[in-house]
Write an enzyme that holds these catalytic residues in place. Structure first.
Site: not given
Ligand code: DX5
Ligand code: ZN
Length: 225
Positions: A7, A32, A34, A36, A65, A67, A136, A174
């Protein structure tokens, strides 16, 4: 088969290419990413321009991913930027079925994510639509948090449900996946193992990735015996 997903949230963003390549040499097979928004989660991370740059330095699949509170709005731009898998939160999507369809229509593999307080059972109606389910094992937003042990029950339940329903989604985990927890998540049934700080902290991404993957593979062999 277990796979390690470094990640990049814990990578050095000024040296992202080098960090990703080091994790890849250590055995990482999917990256991965992320995303956000400072709204769905209390932190900001990265967006489309970083993904475009990342796409140029690795051929590995990019696992996004999301978010964010409104993931649908960003699906076309991330697909265009080179994302291969995209997972959206059950908690962020009032029209989850439609969001998953949209991801698939844009040529990405759809996944669904659940927060620690969300039970697995709410996903039953859409499990047949997803390529992966992401559990999660920390509250999303930050790297370096401690693994929440109850997540193991959720992973086991997802494995049972896959069998009961005759489906083939992959189980991803994760948060807090590190040297001391990776064997337990594999034994519970997770096979896509996201690790951020355990890979990138300390500037030894290649070695860390290799060690984590080895521990995961040993656990997998024990399960299969
Ligand atoms: C947290 C992110 C994770 C994060 C995990 O919200 O979704 O992907 O990078 O970090 P570690 O592996 O350090 O818990
Ligand atoms: Zn993540």
């Amino acid at each position: 088969m277990v796979e390690l997903l470094p990640s990049i949230l814990s990578a050095d963003f000024a040296r992202l290419g080098e960090d990703v390549q080091a994790a890849e040499r250590g055995g990482g097979t999917v990256i991965h990413v992320d995303v956000m928004d400072g709204h769905f989660v209390p932190n900001l991370s990265l967006g489309v321009p970083v993904v475009k740059s990342l796409r140029k330095v690795t051929r590995l699949p990019l696992d996004c991913h999301m978010m964010v509170s409104n993931p649908d709005e960003f699906v076309p731009a991330f697909a265009e930027a080179g994302i291969n898998w995209m997972s959206v939160h059950y908690e962020a999507c009032p029209h989850l079925h439609r969001s998953l369809q949209l991801i698939e229509q844009h040529g990405m593999k759809p996944g669904v994510v659940i927060n620690p307080a969300t039970p697995v059972e709410v996903l039953i109606p859409i499990l047949g639509m997803v390529h992966h389910v992401l559990v999660m094992s920390v509250n999303p937003g930050f790297g370096g948090q401690s693994f929440i042990p109850y997540s193991l029950n959720k992973i086991r339940r997802l494995k049972e449900l896959r069998q009961e329903l005759g489906l083939s989604y992959r189980i991803e985990v994760d948060g807090g996946v590190a040297h001391d927890t990776i064997a337990a998540v594999v034994e519970a049934g997770a096979e896509l193992l996201v690790a951020g700080s355990a890979v990138f902290n300390g500037g030894k991404a290649e070695q860390n990735a290799r060690e984590l993957l080895e521990l995961a593979q040993q656990a997998e062999e024990r399960v299969q015996v």
